[in-house]
Each structure stands twice: as structure tokens, then as C-alpha cells.
Design an enzyme around this catalytic site. Structure first.
Site, PDB file in Angstrom:
ATOM      1  N   PHE A 106       2.586 -53.466  10.179  1.00 47.43           N
ATOM      2  CA  PHE A 106       2.320 -53.064   8.796  1.00 47.43           C
ATOM      3  C   PHE A 106       3.390 -52.080   8.362  1.00 47.43           C
ATOM      4  CE2 PHE A 106       0.650 -50.520   5.356  1.00 47.43           C
ATOM      5  CZ  PHE A 106       0.117 -51.483   4.520  1.00 47.43           C
ATOM      6  N   ASP A 111       9.191 -47.141  12.444  1.00 39.93           N
ATOM      7  CA  ASP A 111       8.280 -46.748  11.369  1.00 39.93           C
ATOM      8  C   ASP A 111       7.247 -45.809  11.958  1.00 39.93           C
ATOM      9  OD1 ASP A 111       6.241 -46.513   9.528  1.00 39.93           O
ATOM     10  OD2 ASP A 111       6.167 -48.647   9.006  1.00 39.93           O
ATOM     11  N   LYS A 154       2.722 -40.322   5.833  1.00 41.01           N
ATOM     12  CA  LYS A 154       1.328 -39.872   5.879  1.00 41.01           C
ATOM     13  C   LYS A 154       1.093 -38.368   6.128  1.00 41.01           C
ATOM     14  CE  LYS A 154      -1.093 -44.209   6.540  1.00 41.01           C
ATOM     15  NZ  LYS A 154      -0.216 -45.360   6.737  1.00 41.01           N
TER      16      LYS A 154
HETATM   17  C1  LIG Z   1       0.433 -46.396   5.882  1.00 42.55           C
HETATM   18  C2  LIG Z   1       1.636 -47.038   6.450  1.00 42.55           C
HETATM   19  C3  LIG Z   1       2.692 -47.460   5.623  1.00 42.55           C
HETATM   20  C4  LIG Z   1       2.615 -47.412   4.121  1.00 42.55           C
HETATM   21  O1  LIG Z   1       2.550 -46.102   3.631  1.00 42.55           O
HETATM   22  P1  LIG Z   1       2.172 -45.857   2.085  1.00 42.55           P
HETATM   23  O2  LIG Z   1       2.319 -44.362   1.946  1.00 42.55           O
HETATM   24  O3  LIG Z   1       0.781 -46.340   1.901  1.00 42.55           O
HETATM   25  O4  LIG Z   1       3.147 -46.596   1.285  1.00 42.55           O
HETATM   26  C5  LIG Z   1       3.821 -47.970   6.216  1.00 42.55           C
HETATM   27  N1  LIG Z   1       3.914 -48.071   7.555  1.00 42.55           N
HETATM   28  C6  LIG Z   1       2.927 -47.682   8.383  1.00 42.55           C
HETATM   29  C7  LIG Z   1       3.108 -47.804   9.851  1.00 42.55           C
HETATM   30  C8  LIG Z   1       1.752 -47.165   7.852  1.00 42.55           C
HETATM   31  O5  LIG Z   1       0.759 -46.810   8.669  1.00 42.55           O
END
Ligand SMILES: *Cc1c(COP(=O)(O)O)cnc(C)c1O
Length: 412
Positions: free
Chosen positions: A138, A224, A253
Site C-alpha cells: 500500500f 516507504d 503518519k
Molecule cells: C498510510 C500509508 C500511505 C498513505 O498515506 P496518506 O497520508 O494517507 O496519503 C502510504 N504508504 C503507507 C505504507 C501507508 O501506511
């Protein structure tokens, strides 16, 4: 406005892209959040991994309020102190050289993809623009990060997608080796613990092999760390557990402690390619968000991580002993709970909520992302409520063995 009225107006005026719980949350302090009817909940969600210092940490709130009262926004046409302070802290913590500030995780990943493509064009010319990511990953909801997200369920109905993305099965280094043969790849992007994909930690040998294969062909490794980063796994970055240094790391986050901020951290060789005008953001590096983030990063010293790791071990040990629990996955305070007997994670979440504990789900698992300032007492209380709640959810298939979730077909 009372609870009922707020929910009614939300349904009338707000786009229905979320299946919300029927709670109106009104105020919070530390590990506790209260709804509009005055009911208290022990929070093991952190607003999906955001409130690292819990609700309204006094030092964080004071820093944010002071900055908001002094200078709330300038645009990136001028220099500001909080933004520079935060950038320096992040570089010192991660060993990376430069930061671009965005406002969210998706935006940080979008920036990382742009940086990787620019580096590749500048260094090798065109034809090497492909970005590989993992099945079940994701990376966000913008079109490029959605494309990088290796779960077909998120893609449905939103095409056509940007070109030159591909997917690799996690754990299969030979597939990566094969995909790198034709020299069309500029970057591999991955989470070290797949969060939305079910809280699944990647195998360490695999991660090392990916880093090695990427380095061998100067394919940039983008990790990420939007969910795993900023303390969540018991180190500042999950990369530190795995012992790798990626070319690019993205954060979001937990970074702002509750305010929107994202960051793309990179090595100098990548940074050199991104000159004036190559990327930008009106709000990126906002001084109020950065002032809050500085408090978050400064709080994370050895004692802080000792507590995170002690609480994570205690939580994992106690969860593994519950009779309804098949497996406890993830890393540090990023916890996935696979359930026995086909119990539905969403039902467990509803029972927990009723019993005063907020939890999350990911795929078929219950997911816990508690604030990183929790105490052993909070762990014990959460497990007690979870145990009660699990006992209230009958198994769907009493005798059937656990069915592992099949990852969705990637959009190859
Ligand atoms: C939550 C998340 C995103 C997206 O972040 P947003 O602030 O909602 O755009 C991208 N990568 C990972 C691994 C995430 O957990």
C-alpha cells in the site's frame, strides 16, 4: 450538536468514502479519547499510526500553539526556522542527506517516484522509468501511488493508470533479478512491514537481497516508512532493524504527531537532480506542522525506545496466549492479530469499541497501532478488554483450520 445530529449531518454533507464507527470523538488526553456522550476509550489506533505521543501531549500542543500564534504559513518562497530544524534532525537520525517536505504519505511517495525517475533520466537518459513495488503493498491513493499499490481491490474503476509500474511477489528475489534484466527499472519501492496489507513483516534475507540487487544496477531503493517510520517499530526507522540504508525513505503518519506532514528523505546523489522548479508544494514544510514534528522527533531518545520495545514484547507475549489468537504478526508496536475459527476482525473491533478499546483492522486481521507513549499498564488493560471482546465473538467455522488470505491479483 449531539452525536445523532453530527452523524446525520456527516452523512448528508460528507462524501461517503469511509465506513465510520458510530462514534463522535470530542477530546483526548494521552492514551484516552472521549466521545461526545462522555464515554472514555483506551486508544490503540493512534488515528492510524499518527498520534505517536498520544492525544494532546502538553509539550507538543504548546509548541504547535506557540508557532500558530507566531507565524502560521509563509509559502516555500521564504526560509523558516522550524522547517530547517526538522530537516536537520531527520537527516541526523536517518543518515540521509536532504529532505523534501510534503503533506501526506501519498504525496511523499509521489515525490519519491518523481525523484527516482529524474535521477534515472539525468544519469542514464530515457527508457529506464519503471517503478517496481510488491504484491499486497500500500503506497497511497493518488493515481501514481495507487498504481504502485499492489492490490487490485484499490484499482477498480480508476484507470487508466500512469505507465511503467510493475509488481513483484514479496520474498521472491529471483523475480526481482529477472525484472531487472532489461534495464528499464529506475526504482524498487516497498514497505518493510506491509501495514494495510495485513501487518506482514518482510523477511530480512529477502530485504538484504533486494538492497544488493538494486545497488548492483544503481536501481534506487525507496523504502516507504510512512507507517513503519518515526518510532513505530521500536527504532526511528524500520530500516534500522533490517540494517539497510535505502536511497530514498518516505515518512508521514507519525511525523507530525497529529498534524499533516510528509517527508521524502534522500541521498545527495538523488538530491542533486532536483533543482528549483522540479517539485513543489504550497503547504510543504508548514512551520506549525514542523514545530510539532520537532517535538515528536526530540522525544524519541533511548529511554523512549526502551519503553516502546518493552511494551511491544509484553503486548505480543500476552496476545499470543489468548485462545482465539492464531498468530501475532508485525514488528514493534505495529501489531497484526490473526484470529482462529474464521472470526471476523471487524466484529472483534466492534466488540472492543463497545467495551472501551479502539482497535483497527487490516485485511482479515485485528491491527493495533497504539500511541508510542503507552505504559505496561495500558498494555495489560488493552489485552484484558481484547480478551473479553474475543470471547464475545463466536467462531464462524468451529473446526475449520485457518484460511490464509490470498493476496489480490496485482494490476500487472
Ligand atoms: C498510510 C500509508 C500511505 C498513505 O498515506 P496518506 O497520508 O494517507 O496519503 C502510504 N504508504 C503507507 C505504507 C501507508 O501506511
Amino acid at each position: 450538536m449531539n452525536t445523532e445530529k453530527i452523524i446525520k449531518r456527516d452523512k448528508k454533507y460528507i462524501l461517503h468514502t469511509y465506513a465510520r464507527s458510530p462514534l463522535v470523538l470530542e477530546r483526548g488526553s494521552g492514551m484516552t479519547v472521549w466521545d461526545a456522550d462522555g464515554r472514555a476509550y483506551l486508544d490503540f489506533t493512534s488515528g492510524i499510526g499518527v498520534n505517536a505521543l498520544g492525544y494532546c501531549d502538553p509539550e507538543w500542543s504548546a509548541a504547535v500553539a506557540a508557532q500558530a500564534a507566531q507565524l502560521q504559513h509563509t509559502s516555500n518562497l521564504y526560509y523558516t526556522g522550524p522547517c530547517v530544524k526538522l530537516a536537520r534532525k531527520l537527516c541526523k537520525r536517518t543518515g540521509l542527506d536532504k529532505v523534501f517536505f510534503a503533506n501526506s504519505g501519498a504525496e511523499a511517495n509521489e515525490g519519491a517516484i518523481k525523484c527516482a525517475r529524474k535521477y534515472s533520466v539525468d544519469t542514464y537518459g530515457p527508457g529506464r522509468s519503471k517503478v517496481l513495488s510488491l504484491v499486497n503493498s500500500f503506497h497511497g491513493r493518488t493515481l501514481a501511488t495507487l498504481t504502485a499499490t499492489g492490490q487490485e481491490v484499490f484499482h477498480q474503476d480508476f484507470g487508466p493508470f500512469p505507465e511503467d509500474f510493475g509488481y513483484l511477489p514479496a520474498g521472491d528475489a529471483a523475480a526481482l533479478e529477472a525484472a531487472l534484466q532489461d534495464n528499464t527499472v529506475c526504482a524498487v519501492m516497498m514497505e518493510l512491514v506491509q501495514g494495510e496489507g495485513g501487518v506482514i513483516a518482510l523477511d530480512s534475507d529477502y530485504v538484504h537481497r533486494v538492497a544488493e540487487l538494486c545497488a548492483g544496477r544503481d536501481v534506487l531503493l525507496i523504502v516507504d516508512e510512512v507507517q513503519t517510520g518515526v518510532g513505530r517499530t521500536g527504532a526511528f526507522l524500520a530500516c534500522q532493524h533490517y540494517g539497510i540504508t535505502p536511497d530514498i525513505v518516505t515518512l508521514a503518519k507519525a511525523l507530525g504527531g497529529g498534524l499533516p506532514i510528509g517527508a521524502v528523505l534522500m541521498e545527495d546523489k538523488v538530491a542533486k537532480c532536483m533543482g528549483p522548479g522540479s517539485h513543489g508544494s504550497t503547504f510543504g514544510g508548514n512551520p506549525v506542522a514542523c514545530a510539532g514534528a520537532c517535538v515528536v522527533v526530540d522525544r524519541m531518545d533511548d529511554a523512549f525506545f526502551d519503553n516502546v520495545n518493552a511494551c511491544a514484547a509484553r503486548l505480543r507475549r500476552q496476545l499470543a496466549e489468548l485462545p482465539e489468537v492464531a498468530e501475532v504478526s508485525g514488528l514493534g508496536l505495529m501489531v497484526g492479530i490473526a484470529l482462529k475459527g474464521g472470526r471476523k476482525a471487524s466484529e472483534v473491533r466492534t466488540r472492543c469499541e463497545h467495551n472501551g478499546l479502539l482497535v483497527l483492522t487490516a485485511k482479515d486481521r485485528v491491527r493495533l497501532l497504539p500511541p508510542l507513549v503507552l505504559t505496561p499498564g495500558d498494555v495489560d488493560r488493552a489485552v484484558q478488554i481484547l480478551a473479553e471482546s474475543l470471547a464475545e465473538v463466536p467462531p464462524e467455522e468451529p473446526e475449520a483450520p485457518m484460511q490464509p488470505a490470498e493476496p489480490a491479483e496485482p494490476n500487472a
